[in-house]
Design an enzyme around this catalytic site. Structure first.
Site, PDB file in Angstrom:
ATOM      1  N   ARG A 157     -62.474  85.023 -35.893  1.00 19.98           N
ATOM      2  CA  ARG A 157     -63.696  84.529 -35.494  1.00 19.98           C
ATOM      3  C   ARG A 157     -64.459  85.479 -34.238  1.00 19.98           C
ATOM      4  O   ARG A 157     -63.473  86.022 -33.334  1.00 19.98           O
ATOM      5  CB  ARG A 157     -63.551  82.818 -34.785  1.00 19.98           C
ATOM      6  CG  ARG A 157     -63.173  82.257 -35.727  1.00 19.98           C
ATOM      7  CD  ARG A 157     -62.240  81.105 -35.115  1.00 19.98           C
ATOM      8  NE  ARG A 157     -61.872  80.057 -36.756  1.00 19.98           N
ATOM      9  CZ  ARG A 157     -61.372  78.948 -36.392  1.00 19.98           C
ATOM     10  NH1 ARG A 157     -61.156  78.693 -35.170  1.00 19.98           N
ATOM     11  NH2 ARG A 157     -60.849  78.643 -37.246  1.00 19.98           N
ATOM     12  N   ASP A 216     -66.207  84.542 -30.623  1.00 20.41           N
ATOM     13  CA  ASP A 216     -67.196  84.443 -29.580  1.00 20.41           C
ATOM     14  C   ASP A 216     -68.430  84.159 -29.293  1.00 20.41           C
ATOM     15  O   ASP A 216     -68.984  85.502 -29.384  1.00 20.41           O
ATOM     16  CB  ASP A 216     -66.553  83.905 -28.493  1.00 20.41           C
ATOM     17  CG  ASP A 216     -65.367  83.583 -28.557  1.00 20.41           C
ATOM     18  OD1 ASP A 216     -64.969  82.729 -28.917  1.00 20.41           O
ATOM     19  OD2 ASP A 216     -64.383  84.221 -27.908  1.00 20.41           O
ATOM     20  N   TYR A 224     -60.610  96.271 -30.403  1.00 18.17           N
ATOM     21  CA  TYR A 224     -62.102  95.749 -29.692  1.00 18.17           C
ATOM     22  C   TYR A 224     -62.495  96.797 -29.086  1.00 18.17           C
ATOM     23  O   TYR A 224     -61.261  97.576 -28.075  1.00 18.17           O
ATOM     24  CB  TYR A 224     -61.544  94.761 -29.186  1.00 18.17           C
ATOM     25  CG  TYR A 224     -62.066  93.357 -29.773  1.00 18.17           C
ATOM     26  CD1 TYR A 224     -62.661  92.626 -30.066  1.00 18.17           C
ATOM     27  CD2 TYR A 224     -59.783  92.946 -30.358  1.00 18.17           C
ATOM     28  CE1 TYR A 224     -62.724  90.930 -31.071  1.00 18.17           C
ATOM     29  CE2 TYR A 224     -60.197  91.487 -31.536  1.00 18.17           C
ATOM     30  CZ  TYR A 224     -61.610  91.384 -31.165  1.00 18.17           C
ATOM     31  OH  TYR A 224     -61.590  89.890 -32.330  1.00 18.17           O
ATOM     32  N   ARG A 274     -60.693  89.228 -23.402  1.00 15.92           N
ATOM     33  CA  ARG A 274     -61.289  88.714 -22.763  1.00 15.92           C
ATOM     34  C   ARG A 274     -60.895  88.436 -21.400  1.00 15.92           C
ATOM     35  O   ARG A 274     -60.725  88.498 -19.893  1.00 15.92           O
ATOM     36  CB  ARG A 274     -62.056  87.790 -22.579  1.00 15.92           C
ATOM     37  CG  ARG A 274     -63.705  88.108 -23.598  1.00 15.92           C
ATOM     38  CD  ARG A 274     -64.598  87.300 -24.069  1.00 15.92           C
ATOM     39  NE  ARG A 274     -64.710  86.288 -22.830  1.00 15.92           N
ATOM     40  CZ  ARG A 274     -65.474  85.061 -23.498  1.00 15.92           C
ATOM     41  NH1 ARG A 274     -66.123  84.684 -24.521  1.00 15.92           N
ATOM     42  NH2 ARG A 274     -66.442  84.556 -21.971  1.00 15.92           N
TER      43      ARG A 274
END
Lengths: 261, 261
Positions: free
Chosen positions: B53, B55, B113, B207
């Site tokens: 998932r 955000d 990422y 993050r």
């Protein structure tokens, strides 16, 4: 008080959500937004002179504009103040005080435009607002040769849209303009940039050149036919106007003494 | 009819205007939009299994997802049909039929990422939705050294936000994850990319790593203190959660036999 200070701004913007550069009564425009902020800062009405007008949807990395003011606000305070009030889609990159003779448009020696194309099958979402999707293999060498035809001084009527000049006031120059750079390159796979630098541009000129150039790239028009289109000096001889979102004003060029950093 | 075909999609999206990947009753999400289109195409309800998932506001260049269907629609028709129905902010890059054993999440071997930073004084409008603006000179060598500390297998509780796992179901792995690549590089002047590749990630892990790393870059935290934060295994020892818009899921990694092109 005399508006004795002439302030020059370098401005970048994402044109997606604006109705172009030029101030309009009922639409949100880049010039309109900046003038509103400047009026709030200086407490007097401001007329911002841009180096040119960009159409709705066209982007800029280095638009130049100037305005006269009575205000004693420092240039760095103008920079900070404007960037704190403007939407993030418009940023002032630099502000400095220039001679009263400087006029962003009349002093400009040329403009540097880029038109971005993406030729892969599926358009990457993060590029969709800043590149035209042409999911067709393009003949780059022929496009490059066609662009070379534009170099030098020509009558560009073929690439001029109506409304370009005030037709009632016959201009000495007419549709004659000088192009100093015209090229296409593949920067990363499937991303192409058409670069056109010239001393002046007619309305929709870059977009009309790109629209016609794409026909060469797709094999619908030969290099010779591209040349004939230019020589026809007739808008009907050119191809369609390419959409605005692929276009970006990279830089405005000035003479040595007025060149910006 | 048995939903006997297992179709795999590679998906790219601009997360700006979506409320994240995961289907939600009242919000527009990536998964929700794609499932809606698939239901229209197949005439049956579709459950799309994503590799993970993302955000709200996070972007993806190579999300992977799969779904089972009874439909006989070809993969190339799924690709074309989805791209004709979906908004341009979501694009399906590829569709192929895979073995019934393939599950985008359970089969995934890792994720790649990127977190994008811009360190110049004024944020370029065209990058504003895809990079975090940090208008401060950053100590890149110290950031790079700190990232190296993350390599290997660790308990990443310091970088895990609440809601990460179902706390009632104790997981064998807990917060232990393996990072195989962690680096920072300046790609063009003032544009930095933090790359983190690992076998699995906790909620907000990238993050939270970036938020803590920025403190090292700004000189607010030493490399040693970054190491101590990791070893503390406590969210309170870490820095703030970096905003979502700088984050991009580049790729989902699979074993040799399941690797995508």
């Amino acid at each position: 008080m005399v508006a004795d200070r002439n302030i020059r701004l370098i401005i970048a913007y994402d044109g997606t959500d604006f109705n172009g550069w030029q101030r309009q009564k009922h639409d949100i425009t880049i010039q309109g937004e900046i003038e509103k902020c400047l009026a709030r800062m200086t407490n007097h009405e401001i007329m911002l002179h841009g180096a040119g007008r960009t159409d709705a949807g066209v982007h800029a990395e280095g638009m130049v504009a100037n305005f006269f003011t009575t205000s004693r606000i420092t240039c760095s305070a103008f920079l900070k103040g404007l960037n704190s009030m403007l939407p993030y889609a418009i940023r002032v990159l630099a502000a400095d005080e220039v001679s009263p003779d400087f006029h962003a448009r009349f002093s400009a020696a040329g403009k540097h435009y880029e038109y971005h194309l993406y030729t892969g099958k599926v358009m990457p979402p993060l590029a969709r607002l800043y590149s035209l999707h042409v999911p067709i293999p393009l003949d780059l060498p022929s496009m490059h040769e066609s662009l070379k035809i534009l170099l030098g001084t020509h009558d560009f009527s073929t690439f001029e849209n109506a409304g370009s000049r005030e037709k009632d006031k016959p201009s000495r120059k007419g549709a004659i303009r000088t192009i100093t750079t015209a090229q296409i390159e593949e920067t990363t796979p499937d991303h192409l940039i058409v670069t056109i630098i010239g001393e002046g541009f007619l309305r929709h000129m870059v977009r009309n050149i790109v629209g016609t150039l794409l026909e060469v790239g797709m094999g619908k028009r030969s290099i010779e036919e591209f040349r004939e289109a230019l020589l026809a000096k007739n808008r009907n001889a050119g191809g369609a106007t390419a959409p605005p979102h692929g276009l970006k004003l990279r830089k405005v060029l000035y003479g040595d003494t007025e060149q910006l950093q």
